[in-house]
Design a protein around this motif. Structure first.
Motif, PDB file in Angstrom:
ATOM      1  N   ALA A  18     -14.650   4.263   8.921  1.00  0.00           N
ATOM      2  CA  ALA A  18     -14.369   5.698   8.890  1.00  0.00           C
ATOM      3  C   ALA A  18     -14.130   6.177   7.465  1.00  0.00           C
ATOM      4  O   ALA A  18     -14.567   7.263   7.083  1.00  0.00           O
ATOM      5  N   GLU A  19     -13.439   5.365   6.654  1.00  0.00           N
ATOM      6  CA  GLU A  19     -13.211   5.734   5.252  1.00  0.00           C
ATOM      7  C   GLU A  19     -14.528   5.793   4.491  1.00  0.00           C
ATOM      8  O   GLU A  19     -14.702   6.649   3.620  1.00  0.00           O
ATOM      9  N   ASP A  20     -15.458   4.888   4.813  1.00  0.00           N
ATOM     10  CA  ASP A  20     -16.775   4.923   4.183  1.00  0.00           C
ATOM     11  C   ASP A  20     -17.524   6.209   4.524  1.00  0.00           C
ATOM     12  O   ASP A  20     -18.350   6.680   3.742  1.00  0.00           O
ATOM     13  N   MET A  21     -17.233   6.766   5.690  1.00  0.00           N
ATOM     14  CA  MET A  21     -17.903   8.007   6.111  1.00  0.00           C
ATOM     15  C   MET A  21     -17.174   9.245   5.584  1.00  0.00           C
ATOM     16  O   MET A  21     -17.568  10.358   5.870  1.00  0.00           O
ATOM     17  N   GLY A  22     -16.067   9.047   4.846  1.00  0.00           N
ATOM     18  CA  GLY A  22     -15.386  10.178   4.222  1.00  0.00           C
ATOM     19  C   GLY A  22     -14.130  10.656   4.919  1.00  0.00           C
ATOM     20  O   GLY A  22     -13.566  11.676   4.544  1.00  0.00           O
ATOM     21  N   VAL A  23     -13.654   9.946   5.924  1.00  0.00           N
ATOM     22  CA  VAL A  23     -12.435  10.349   6.616  1.00  0.00           C
ATOM     23  C   VAL A  23     -11.238   9.957   5.746  1.00  0.00           C
ATOM     24  O   VAL A  23     -11.157   8.844   5.249  1.00  0.00           O
ATOM     25  N   GLU A  24     -10.292  10.884   5.556  1.00  0.00           N
ATOM     26  CA  GLU A  24      -9.090  10.643   4.763  1.00  0.00           C
ATOM     27  C   GLU A  24      -7.925  10.285   5.691  1.00  0.00           C
ATOM     28  O   GLU A  24      -7.549  11.067   6.552  1.00  0.00           O
ATOM     29  N   PHE A  25      -7.359   9.104   5.517  1.00  0.00           N
ATOM     30  CA  PHE A  25      -6.203   8.689   6.309  1.00  0.00           C
ATOM     31  C   PHE A  25      -4.901   8.848   5.535  1.00  0.00           C
ATOM     32  O   PHE A  25      -3.829   8.835   6.105  1.00  0.00           O
ATOM     33  N   GLY A  26      -4.979   8.950   4.220  1.00  0.00           N
ATOM     34  CA  GLY A  26      -3.771   8.991   3.413  1.00  0.00           C
ATOM     35  C   GLY A  26      -3.224   7.588   3.231  1.00  0.00           C
ATOM     36  O   GLY A  26      -3.802   6.601   3.664  1.00  0.00           O
ATOM     37  N   TYR A  27      -2.093   7.496   2.597  1.00  0.00           N
ATOM     38  CA  TYR A  27      -1.493   6.184   2.369  1.00  0.00           C
ATOM     39  C   TYR A  27      -0.507   5.848   3.487  1.00  0.00           C
ATOM     40  O   TYR A  27      -0.099   6.721   4.255  1.00  0.00           O
ATOM     41  N   ARG A  28      -0.137   4.584   3.556  1.00  0.00           N
ATOM     42  CA  ARG A  28       0.815   4.143   4.581  1.00  0.00           C
ATOM     43  C   ARG A  28       2.167   4.807   4.341  1.00  0.00           C
ATOM     44  O   ARG A  28       2.698   4.733   3.249  1.00  0.00           O
ATOM     45  N   ARG A  44       4.916  -3.892   2.693  1.00  0.00           N
ATOM     46  CA  ARG A  44       3.601  -4.483   2.931  1.00  0.00           C
ATOM     47  C   ARG A  44       3.744  -5.710   3.838  1.00  0.00           C
ATOM     48  O   ARG A  44       4.790  -6.361   3.879  1.00  0.00           O
ATOM     49  N   PRO A  45       2.688  -6.065   4.562  1.00  0.00           N
ATOM     50  CA  PRO A  45       2.749  -7.206   5.484  1.00  0.00           C
ATOM     51  C   PRO A  45       3.130  -8.526   4.811  1.00  0.00           C
ATOM     52  O   PRO A  45       3.865  -9.323   5.393  1.00  0.00           O
ATOM     53  N   GLY A  46       2.663  -8.773   3.614  1.00  0.00           N
ATOM     54  CA  GLY A  46       2.991 -10.027   2.931  1.00  0.00           C
ATOM     55  C   GLY A  46       4.481 -10.193   2.707  1.00  0.00           C
ATOM     56  O   GLY A  46       5.042 -11.264   2.923  1.00  0.00           O
ATOM     57  N   ARG A  47       5.144  -9.135   2.291  1.00  0.00           N
ATOM     58  CA  ARG A  47       6.596  -9.173   2.084  1.00  0.00           C
ATOM     59  C   ARG A  47       7.326  -9.379   3.412  1.00  0.00           C
ATOM     60  O   ARG A  47       8.313 -10.100   3.490  1.00  0.00           O
ATOM     61  N   ARG A  48       6.837  -8.708   4.449  1.00  0.00           N
ATOM     62  CA  ARG A  48       7.493  -8.841   5.752  1.00  0.00           C
ATOM     63  C   ARG A  48       7.342 -10.251   6.301  1.00  0.00           C
ATOM     64  O   ARG A  48       8.282 -10.808   6.877  1.00  0.00           O
ATOM     65  N   PHE A  49       6.152 -10.851   6.132  1.00  0.00           N
ATOM     66  CA  PHE A  49       5.963 -12.233   6.590  1.00  0.00           C
ATOM     67  C   PHE A  49       6.823 -13.201   5.786  1.00  0.00           C
ATOM     68  O   PHE A  49       7.371 -14.160   6.334  1.00  0.00           O
ATOM     69  N   ALA A  50       6.956 -12.973   4.487  1.00  0.00           N
ATOM     70  CA  ALA A  50       7.793 -13.838   3.652  1.00  0.00           C
ATOM     71  C   ALA A  50       9.251 -13.760   4.107  1.00  0.00           C
ATOM     72  O   ALA A  50       9.935 -14.791   4.211  1.00  0.00           O
ATOM     73  N   ALA A  51       9.739 -12.556   4.384  1.00  0.00           N
ATOM     74  CA  ALA A  51      11.109 -12.389   4.868  1.00  0.00           C
ATOM     75  C   ALA A  51      11.293 -13.068   6.224  1.00  0.00           C
ATOM     76  O   ALA A  51      12.314 -13.734   6.460  1.00  0.00           O
ATOM     77  N   LEU A  52      10.307 -12.924   7.098  1.00  0.00           N
ATOM     78  CA  LEU A  52      10.372 -13.575   8.414  1.00  0.00           C
ATOM     79  C   LEU A  52      10.394 -15.094   8.267  1.00  0.00           C
ATOM     80  O   LEU A  52      11.146 -15.786   8.961  1.00  0.00           O
ATOM     81  N   PHE A  53       9.593 -15.626   7.365  1.00  0.00           N
ATOM     82  CA  PHE A  53       9.563 -17.073   7.126  1.00  0.00           C
ATOM     83  C   PHE A  53      10.928 -17.570   6.644  1.00  0.00           C
ATOM     84  O   PHE A  53      11.421 -18.596   7.117  1.00  0.00           O
ATOM     85  N   ASP A 139       0.300   3.106   9.895  1.00  0.00           N
ATOM     86  CA  ASP A 139       1.267   3.006   8.808  1.00  0.00           C
ATOM     87  C   ASP A 139       1.671   1.567   8.526  1.00  0.00           C
ATOM     88  O   ASP A 139       2.474   1.310   7.637  1.00  0.00           O
ATOM     89  N   GLY A 140       1.170   0.621   9.315  1.00  0.00           N
ATOM     90  CA  GLY A 140       1.514  -0.775   9.130  1.00  0.00           C
ATOM     91  C   GLY A 140       2.812  -1.171   9.820  1.00  0.00           C
ATOM     92  O   GLY A 140       3.352  -2.234   9.573  1.00  0.00           O
ATOM     93  N   ARG A 141       3.317  -0.318  10.692  1.00  0.00           N
ATOM     94  CA  ARG A 141       4.532  -0.642  11.430  1.00  0.00           C
ATOM     95  C   ARG A 141       4.171  -1.378  12.706  1.00  0.00           C
ATOM     96  O   ARG A 141       3.220  -1.011  13.395  1.00  0.00           O
ATOM     97  N   THR A 148      11.188   1.751  18.541  1.00  0.00           N
ATOM     98  CA  THR A 148      12.586   2.037  18.200  1.00  0.00           C
ATOM     99  C   THR A 148      12.721   3.053  17.072  1.00  0.00           C
ATOM    100  O   THR A 148      13.819   3.287  16.587  1.00  0.00           O
ATOM    101  N   ARG A 149      11.588   3.649  16.663  1.00  0.00           N
ATOM    102  CA  ARG A 149      11.565   4.649  15.589  1.00  0.00           C
ATOM    103  C   ARG A 149      12.221   4.125  14.321  1.00  0.00           C
ATOM    104  O   ARG A 149      13.043   4.785  13.698  1.00  0.00           O
ATOM    105  N   ALA A 150      11.815   2.909  13.952  1.00  0.00           N
ATOM    106  CA  ALA A 150      12.332   2.250  12.754  1.00  0.00           C
ATOM    107  C   ALA A 150      11.197   2.039  11.748  1.00  0.00           C
ATOM    108  O   ALA A 150      10.030   2.059  12.104  1.00  0.00           O
ATOM    109  N   VAL A 151      11.581   1.840  10.484  1.00  0.00           N
ATOM    110  CA  VAL A 151      10.629   1.619   9.418  1.00  0.00           C
ATOM    111  C   VAL A 151      11.197   0.539   8.506  1.00  0.00           C
ATOM    112  O   VAL A 151      12.383   0.572   8.174  1.00  0.00           O
TER     113      VAL A 151
END
Length: 155
Positions: A18-28, A44-53, A139-141, A148-151
């Motif tokens: 969709a981004e290649d076709m020009g759709v704008e999603f904005g940032y997370r 970001r997912p990498g930080r969250r996985f590191a914390a989980l580990f 948004d990567g949540r 639970t409406r958490a971030v």
């Protein structure tokens, strides 16, 4: 006929196509009013996985040393219980687990405040079930955070 672009869009997923076709999603985090980078931005997912580990390793160590009687199989079962208790106590009081603190993350409400204890309990139960944690929104949540409406944000 050149199929590389079609294959790339299939591998990359519908968002990339969709981004290649020009759709704008904005940032997370843009829809939540969070900054794009730096303190307060979506973790970001990498930080969250590191914390989980880190949290899981700590829980395994506690379970093996205190609850399992030296049995490795029992330690992994007890570690899940320790993880749930650790998550409810720490996220419910200070907003982060030891792993999240080391990595520089915090769990907040969508409106920027602290999460109430009942929401932390629901979030933890969903996190322990695992499936909601691996289903993400744009948004990567994880689903456990969305319900639970958490971030999870950077400190």
């Amino acid at each position: 006929m050149d199929n590389r672009r079609a294959i790339g869009s299939w591998i990359s997923g519908p968002r990339a196509a969709a981004e290649d076709m020009g759709v704008e999603f904005g940032y997370r985090g843009q829809q939540l009013g969070l900054p794009e980078e730096g303190s307060g931005s979506i973790a970001r997912p990498g930080r969250r996985f590191a914390a989980l580990f880190i949290d899981w390793a700590l829980c395994l160590l506690i379970a093996y040393g205190l609850l399992s009687g030296g049995k490795a199989q029992a330690a992994s079962n007890w570690a899940l219980v320790v993880f749930a208790v650790l998550s409810v106590l720490t996220v419910g009081t200070v907003g982060f687990t030891p792993g999240k603190r080391l990595i520089g993350l915090r769990v907040i409400s969508e409106d920027g405040g602290r999460i109430s204890l009942p929401r932390v309990v629901v979030r933890t139960v969903l996190l322990v079930v695992v499936i909601p944690a691996v289903v993400w929104d744009q948004d990567g949540r994880g689903l456990h955070d969305r319900v639970t409406r958490a971030v999870q944000v950077r400190l």
